[in-house]
Scaffold this motif. Structure first.
Motif, short mmCIF file in Angstrom:
data_model
loop_
_atom_site.label_atom_id
_atom_site.label_comp_id
_atom_site.label_asym_id
_atom_site.label_seq_id
_atom_site.Cartn_x
_atom_site.Cartn_y
_atom_site.Cartn_z
N THR A 107 0.83 -1.19 0.00
CA THR A 107 0.00 0.00 0.00
C THR A 107 0.87 1.25 0.00
N GLU A 108 0.26 2.36 -0.34
CA GLU A 108 0.90 3.67 -0.32
C GLU A 108 -0.12 4.69 0.17
N ARG A 109 0.36 5.82 0.68
CA ARG A 109 -0.53 6.85 1.17
C ARG A 109 -1.42 7.37 0.05
N ASN A 110 -2.67 7.60 0.38
CA ASN A 110 -3.59 8.26 -0.54
C ASN A 110 -3.36 9.76 -0.43
N PRO A 111 -2.78 10.40 -1.44
CA PRO A 111 -2.44 11.82 -1.31
C PRO A 111 -3.65 12.74 -1.17
N SER A 112 -4.82 12.26 -1.55
CA SER A 112 -6.02 13.10 -1.48
C SER A 112 -6.95 12.70 -0.33
N PHE A 113 -6.38 12.02 0.70
CA PHE A 113 -7.23 11.53 1.78
C PHE A 113 -8.06 12.64 2.42
N LEU A 114 -7.40 13.72 2.83
CA LEU A 114 -8.10 14.79 3.53
C LEU A 114 -9.17 15.43 2.64
N GLU A 115 -8.85 15.65 1.37
CA GLU A 115 -9.84 16.21 0.45
C GLU A 115 -11.01 15.25 0.25
N ASP A 116 -10.71 13.96 0.11
CA ASP A 116 -11.77 12.96 -0.05
C ASP A 116 -12.68 12.92 1.18
N PHE A 117 -12.06 12.99 2.36
CA PHE A 117 -12.84 12.93 3.60
C PHE A 117 -13.74 14.16 3.72
N LYS A 118 -13.20 15.33 3.44
CA LYS A 118 -14.00 16.56 3.53
C LYS A 118 -15.14 16.55 2.53
N ARG A 119 -14.88 15.99 1.35
CA ARG A 119 -15.93 15.92 0.33
C ARG A 119 -17.07 15.02 0.79
N ARG A 120 -16.72 13.92 1.44
CA ARG A 120 -17.74 12.97 1.91
C ARG A 120 -18.42 13.48 3.18
N TYR A 121 -17.63 14.03 4.10
CA TYR A 121 -18.16 14.50 5.38
C TYR A 121 -17.63 15.91 5.65
N PRO A 122 -18.33 16.93 5.16
CA PRO A 122 -17.85 18.31 5.34
C PRO A 122 -17.70 18.66 6.82
N PRO A 123 -16.58 19.28 7.20
CA PRO A 123 -16.39 19.69 8.60
C PRO A 123 -17.30 20.86 8.94
N PRO A 124 -17.56 21.09 10.26
CA PRO A 124 -16.81 20.55 11.41
C PRO A 124 -17.47 19.32 12.05
N LEU A 125 -18.68 18.91 11.63
CA LEU A 125 -19.40 17.77 12.21
C LEU A 125 -19.60 17.94 13.73
N THR A 126 -19.87 19.13 14.16
CA THR A 126 -20.07 19.39 15.58
C THR A 126 -21.23 18.56 16.12
N GLY A 127 -21.01 17.92 17.26
CA GLY A 127 -22.04 17.08 17.87
C GLY A 127 -22.06 15.66 17.36
N LYS A 128 -21.25 15.34 16.35
CA LYS A 128 -21.20 13.99 15.79
C LYS A 128 -20.03 13.22 16.41
N THR A 129 -20.04 11.90 16.17
CA THR A 129 -18.95 11.03 16.60
C THR A 129 -18.43 10.27 15.40
N LEU A 130 -17.14 10.34 15.17
CA LEU A 130 -16.49 9.56 14.12
C LEU A 130 -15.88 8.31 14.73
N LEU A 131 -16.15 7.17 14.13
CA LEU A 131 -15.50 5.92 14.54
C LEU A 131 -14.63 5.47 13.37
N LEU A 132 -13.32 5.52 13.55
CA LEU A 132 -12.37 5.17 12.50
C LEU A 132 -11.93 3.73 12.65
N ILE A 133 -11.92 3.01 11.54
CA ILE A 133 -11.57 1.59 11.54
C ILE A 133 -10.48 1.33 10.51
N ASP A 134 -9.46 0.62 10.92
CA ASP A 134 -8.47 0.11 9.97
C ASP A 134 -8.23 -1.36 10.31
N ASP A 135 -7.35 -2.01 9.54
CA ASP A 135 -7.17 -3.45 9.73
C ASP A 135 -5.95 -3.78 10.56
#
Length: 284
Positions: free
Chosen positions: A182-210
Protein backbone atom coordinates in the motif's frame (compact mmCIF):
# COMPACT_ATOMS: atom_id res chain seq x y z
CA UNK A 1 10.87 -18.83 -46.14
CA UNK A 2 13.11 -18.33 -43.13
CA UNK A 3 14.95 -15.58 -44.97
CA UNK A 4 11.81 -13.45 -45.13
CA UNK A 5 10.88 -13.85 -41.47
CA UNK A 6 11.72 -10.69 -39.56
CA UNK A 7 13.29 -11.13 -36.16
CA UNK A 8 11.12 -9.91 -33.29
CA UNK A 9 12.60 -7.35 -30.90
CA UNK A 10 13.48 -8.78 -27.53
CA UNK A 11 10.61 -8.57 -25.06
CA UNK A 12 10.98 -6.08 -22.22
CA UNK A 13 11.09 -7.21 -18.60
CA UNK A 14 7.74 -8.20 -17.18
CA UNK A 15 6.29 -6.72 -14.02
CA UNK A 16 6.91 -9.97 -12.20
CA UNK A 17 10.55 -9.94 -13.30
CA UNK A 18 10.96 -6.36 -12.09
CA UNK A 19 9.42 -7.20 -8.72
CA UNK A 20 11.58 -10.32 -8.36
CA UNK A 21 14.69 -8.37 -9.30
CA UNK A 22 13.96 -5.67 -6.74
CA UNK A 23 13.22 -8.33 -4.13
CA UNK A 24 16.56 -10.07 -4.78
CA UNK A 25 18.35 -6.72 -4.69
CA UNK A 26 16.81 -5.97 -1.29
CA UNK A 27 17.91 -9.37 -0.01
CA UNK A 28 21.45 -8.82 -1.31
CA UNK A 29 21.67 -5.43 0.38
CA UNK A 30 20.40 -6.89 3.63
CA UNK A 31 22.95 -9.72 3.45
CA UNK A 32 25.75 -7.25 2.78
CA UNK A 33 24.67 -5.14 5.74
CA UNK A 34 24.64 -8.19 7.99
CA UNK A 35 28.09 -9.35 6.85
CA UNK A 36 29.62 -5.88 7.24
CA UNK A 37 28.12 -5.34 10.67
CA UNK A 38 28.54 -8.71 12.32
CA UNK A 39 29.84 -7.22 15.56
CA UNK A 40 26.88 -4.88 15.87
CA UNK A 41 24.55 -7.71 15.01
CA UNK A 42 26.09 -9.95 17.66
CA UNK A 43 25.74 -7.17 20.23
CA UNK A 44 22.12 -6.62 19.22
CA UNK A 45 21.34 -10.31 19.51
CA UNK A 46 22.93 -10.53 22.94
CA UNK A 47 20.97 -7.44 24.01
CA UNK A 48 17.72 -8.99 22.84
CA UNK A 49 18.62 -12.21 24.66
CA UNK A 50 19.24 -10.29 27.89
CA UNK A 51 15.94 -8.44 27.49
CA UNK A 52 14.05 -11.67 26.93
CA UNK A 53 15.71 -13.27 29.94
CA UNK A 54 14.71 -10.32 32.14
CA UNK A 55 11.13 -10.14 30.85
CA UNK A 56 8.44 -12.44 32.27
CA UNK A 57 7.45 -15.24 29.95
CA UNK A 58 3.80 -15.26 29.01
CA UNK A 59 2.34 -18.15 27.06
CA UNK A 60 0.03 -16.84 24.32
CA UNK A 61 -3.46 -18.23 24.36
CA UNK A 62 -4.29 -20.34 21.30
CA UNK A 63 -6.26 -18.41 18.70
CA UNK A 64 -8.34 -20.03 15.94
CA UNK A 65 -7.31 -17.25 13.56
CA UNK A 66 -3.60 -17.40 14.36
CA UNK A 67 -2.47 -17.69 10.74
CA UNK A 68 -4.60 -14.77 9.63
CA UNK A 69 -3.42 -12.79 12.63
CA UNK A 70 0.22 -13.32 11.66
CA UNK A 71 -0.52 -12.15 8.12
CA UNK A 72 -2.30 -9.09 9.50
CA UNK A 73 0.57 -8.22 11.83
CA UNK A 74 3.08 -8.57 8.99
CA UNK A 75 1.01 -6.24 6.84
CA UNK A 76 0.73 -3.67 9.63
CA UNK A 77 4.45 -3.80 10.41
CA UNK A 78 5.22 -3.19 6.75
CA UNK A 79 3.05 -0.07 6.72
CA UNK A 80 4.10 1.57 9.99
CA UNK A 81 6.59 3.95 8.35
CA UNK A 82 3.80 6.20 7.01
CA UNK A 83 3.99 9.85 7.98
CA UNK A 84 1.80 12.94 7.92
CA UNK A 85 2.48 16.22 6.15
CA UNK A 86 4.62 18.76 7.98
CA UNK A 87 3.26 19.79 11.35
CA UNK A 88 2.11 17.07 13.66
CA UNK A 89 4.07 14.12 12.40
CA UNK A 90 3.27 10.79 14.13
CA UNK A 91 6.22 8.75 12.97
CA UNK A 92 8.06 6.23 15.09
CA UNK A 93 10.41 9.00 16.25
CA UNK A 94 9.77 9.17 19.98
CA UNK A 95 9.66 12.99 20.24
CA UNK A 96 7.13 13.33 17.40
CA UNK A 97 4.84 10.62 18.71
CA UNK A 98 4.94 12.06 22.23
CA UNK A 99 3.59 15.36 20.88
CA UNK A 100 0.94 13.68 18.74
CA UNK A 101 -0.19 11.33 21.51
CA UNK A 102 -0.64 14.26 23.90
CA UNK A 103 -2.57 16.17 21.23
CA UNK A 104 -4.96 13.26 20.61
CA UNK A 105 -5.56 12.77 24.33
CA UNK A 106 -6.30 16.48 24.75
CA UNK A 107 -8.83 16.26 21.91
CA UNK A 108 -10.57 13.37 23.66
CA UNK A 109 -9.76 10.64 21.13
CA UNK A 110 -10.80 7.34 22.70
CA UNK A 111 -10.84 3.61 21.81
CA UNK A 112 -13.79 1.34 21.10
CA UNK A 113 -13.33 -2.41 21.59
CA UNK A 114 -14.68 -5.12 19.31
CA UNK A 115 -17.30 -6.31 21.85
CA UNK A 116 -18.50 -2.73 22.32
CA UNK A 117 -18.89 -2.25 18.57
CA UNK A 118 -20.71 -5.57 18.19
CA UNK A 119 -23.11 -4.56 20.97
CA UNK A 120 -23.78 -1.21 19.30
CA UNK A 121 -24.51 -2.87 15.96
CA UNK A 122 -26.88 -5.40 17.56
CA UNK A 123 -28.69 -2.56 19.33
CA UNK A 124 -28.97 -0.59 16.10
CA UNK A 125 -26.59 2.12 17.30
CA UNK A 126 -23.58 1.22 15.13
CA UNK A 127 -23.89 3.90 12.46
CA UNK A 128 -26.74 6.34 13.04
CA UNK A 129 -27.39 10.03 12.54
CA UNK A 130 -24.92 10.90 15.29
CA UNK A 131 -22.25 8.24 14.69
CA UNK A 132 -20.30 7.92 11.43
CA UNK A 133 -18.23 4.76 10.89
CA UNK A 134 -15.39 5.22 8.41
CA UNK A 135 -13.30 2.33 7.12
CA UNK A 136 -9.81 3.57 6.17
CA UNK A 137 -8.79 0.43 4.26
CA UNK A 138 -7.93 0.37 0.55
CA UNK A 139 -11.11 0.20 -1.52
CA UNK A 140 -10.38 -3.34 -2.72
CA UNK A 141 -10.24 -4.65 0.86
CA UNK A 142 -13.33 -2.70 1.85
CA UNK A 143 -15.23 -4.34 -1.02
CA UNK A 144 -14.20 -7.77 0.28
CA UNK A 145 -15.14 -7.17 3.91
CA UNK A 146 -16.09 -4.31 6.22
CA UNK A 147 -18.06 -3.59 9.38
CA UNK A 148 -21.81 -3.07 8.80
CA UNK A 149 -22.66 0.60 8.37
CA UNK A 150 -19.09 1.65 7.54
CA UNK A 151 -18.28 3.89 4.58
CA UNK A 152 -14.89 3.87 2.89
CA UNK A 153 -12.39 6.71 2.67
CA UNK A 154 -8.94 5.37 1.79
CA UNK A 155 -6.10 6.56 3.99
CA UNK A 156 -3.84 4.11 2.16
CA UNK A 157 -4.44 2.64 -1.26
CA UNK A 158 -2.96 -0.33 -3.10
CA UNK A 159 0.20 0.55 -5.01
CA UNK A 160 -0.88 1.48 -8.51
CA UNK A 161 2.25 2.26 -10.54
CA UNK A 162 5.08 0.08 -11.80
CA UNK A 163 7.87 2.66 -11.88
CA UNK A 164 11.19 1.87 -10.19
CA UNK A 165 10.20 3.44 -6.85
CA UNK A 166 6.89 1.56 -6.79
CA UNK A 167 8.60 -1.74 -7.61
CA UNK A 168 11.02 -1.24 -4.72
CA UNK A 169 8.10 -0.47 -2.41
CA UNK A 170 6.34 -3.66 -3.52
CA UNK A 171 9.54 -5.60 -2.84
CA UNK A 172 9.75 -4.18 0.69
CA UNK A 173 6.19 -5.28 1.39
CA UNK A 174 6.99 -8.72 -0.07
CA UNK A 175 9.59 -9.16 2.68
CA UNK A 176 6.61 -9.21 5.07
CA UNK A 177 4.64 -11.64 2.84
CA UNK A 178 2.38 -8.86 1.54
CA UNK A 179 2.55 -9.11 -2.25
CA UNK A 180 0.29 -6.15 -2.98
CA UNK A 181 1.53 -3.37 -0.75
CA UNK A 182 0.00 0.00 0.00
CA UNK A 183 0.90 3.67 -0.32
CA UNK A 184 -0.53 6.85 1.17
CA UNK A 185 -3.59 8.26 -0.54
CA UNK A 186 -2.44 11.82 -1.31
CA UNK A 187 -6.02 13.10 -1.48
CA UNK A 188 -7.23 11.53 1.78
CA UNK A 189 -8.10 14.79 3.53
CA UNK A 190 -9.84 16.21 0.45
CA UNK A 191 -11.77 12.96 -0.05
CA UNK A 192 -12.84 12.93 3.60
CA UNK A 193 -14.00 16.56 3.53
CA UNK A 194 -15.93 15.92 0.33
CA UNK A 195 -17.74 12.97 1.91
CA UNK A 196 -18.16 14.50 5.38
CA UNK A 197 -17.85 18.31 5.34
CA UNK A 198 -16.39 19.69 8.60
CA UNK A 199 -16.81 20.55 11.41
CA UNK A 200 -19.40 17.77 12.21
CA UNK A 201 -20.07 19.39 15.58
CA UNK A 202 -22.04 17.08 17.87
CA UNK A 203 -21.20 13.99 15.79
CA UNK A 204 -18.95 11.03 16.60
CA UNK A 205 -16.49 9.56 14.12
CA UNK A 206 -15.50 5.92 14.54
CA UNK A 207 -12.37 5.17 12.50
CA UNK A 208 -11.57 1.59 11.54
CA UNK A 209 -8.47 0.11 9.97
CA UNK A 210 -7.17 -3.45 9.73
CA UNK A 211 -4.35 -3.09 12.25
CA UNK A 212 -4.47 -3.67 16.01
CA UNK A 213 -1.30 -1.88 17.05
CA UNK A 214 -2.79 1.52 17.78
CA UNK A 215 -3.38 2.65 21.35
CA UNK A 216 -3.09 5.79 23.44
CA UNK A 217 -2.63 3.73 26.60
CA UNK A 218 0.92 3.67 27.88
CA UNK A 219 2.92 0.49 28.47
CA UNK A 220 6.44 -0.02 29.88
CA UNK A 221 7.84 -0.27 26.36
CA UNK A 222 5.56 2.35 24.82
CA UNK A 223 4.80 4.98 27.49
CA UNK A 224 2.84 7.16 25.04
CA UNK A 225 1.01 4.35 23.28
CA UNK A 226 1.58 3.18 19.71
CA UNK A 227 0.68 4.63 16.35
CA UNK A 228 -1.83 3.11 13.91
CA UNK A 229 -3.51 4.17 10.70
CA UNK A 230 -6.63 5.19 12.62
CA UNK A 231 -4.57 7.49 14.84
CA UNK A 232 -2.78 8.93 11.81
CA UNK A 233 -6.18 9.74 10.29
CA UNK A 234 -7.45 11.19 13.58
CA UNK A 235 -4.44 13.49 13.76
CA UNK A 236 -4.95 14.76 10.23
CA UNK A 237 -8.66 15.35 10.71
CA UNK A 238 -8.32 17.17 14.03
CA UNK A 239 -5.16 19.18 13.29
CA UNK A 240 -5.66 20.09 9.63
CA UNK A 241 -9.18 19.11 8.64
CA UNK A 242 -11.10 21.54 10.83
CA UNK A 243 -13.22 18.87 12.49
CA UNK A 244 -14.72 19.60 15.91
CA UNK A 245 -16.45 16.27 16.46
CA UNK A 246 -15.62 13.46 18.87
CA UNK A 247 -13.21 10.96 17.32
CA UNK A 248 -13.01 7.31 18.36
CA UNK A 249 -11.15 4.37 16.84
CA UNK A 250 -11.56 0.60 16.83
CA UNK A 251 -8.87 -0.63 19.19
CA UNK A 252 -9.11 -4.27 18.10
CA UNK A 253 -8.49 -5.77 14.69
CA UNK A 254 -11.21 -7.10 12.40
CA UNK A 255 -9.93 -10.57 13.24
CA UNK A 256 -10.83 -9.93 16.88
CA UNK A 257 -14.18 -8.52 15.71
CA UNK A 258 -14.94 -11.81 13.91
CA UNK A 259 -13.61 -13.94 16.79
CA UNK A 260 -16.01 -12.18 19.17
CA UNK A 261 -19.01 -12.94 16.97
CA UNK A 262 -19.15 -9.89 14.72
CA UNK A 263 -20.39 -10.18 11.13
CA UNK A 264 -18.62 -8.54 8.22
CA UNK A 265 -20.26 -7.55 4.94
CA UNK A 266 -18.93 -7.46 1.40
CA UNK A 267 -19.42 -4.70 -1.15
CA UNK A 268 -22.82 -6.08 -2.12
CA UNK A 269 -24.00 -5.97 1.50
CA UNK A 270 -23.96 -9.76 1.95
CA UNK A 271 -22.48 -11.41 5.06
CA UNK A 272 -18.92 -12.69 4.67
CA UNK A 273 -18.29 -16.28 5.73
CA UNK A 274 -15.70 -16.27 8.57
CA UNK A 275 -13.66 -19.00 6.89
CA UNK A 276 -13.63 -17.03 3.62
CA UNK A 277 -12.62 -13.90 5.51
CA UNK A 278 -9.66 -15.72 7.06
CA UNK A 279 -8.55 -16.94 3.63
CA UNK A 280 -8.88 -13.47 2.06
CA UNK A 281 -7.05 -11.80 4.92
CA UNK A 282 -4.09 -14.16 4.67
CA UNK A 283 -3.89 -13.66 0.90
CA UNK A 284 -3.98 -9.86 0.97
Amino acid sequence: TMAHVQARPPAGPSRVALACGAFLASCALAAAAILSGSRGLAGGISGVARSRAAAPRLLPAPRPLAAASRALRNRCVAARAATLPEGLNPTQVAADWTVVSSFLKERGVSPVTAPELISRIEDGDGSDENTIIVDLSPLERYERYHVPGAENVQLFRLIKDWDFKSVLRRANFALFMDFQGTERNPSFLEDFKRRYPPPLTGKTLLLIDDCEFGTLEGTPNFPDGRISRSLIAATELLSEGGYECKVTFLKDSLIKFVEDGGTLLNGAGDPVDPALFRMQDMMM
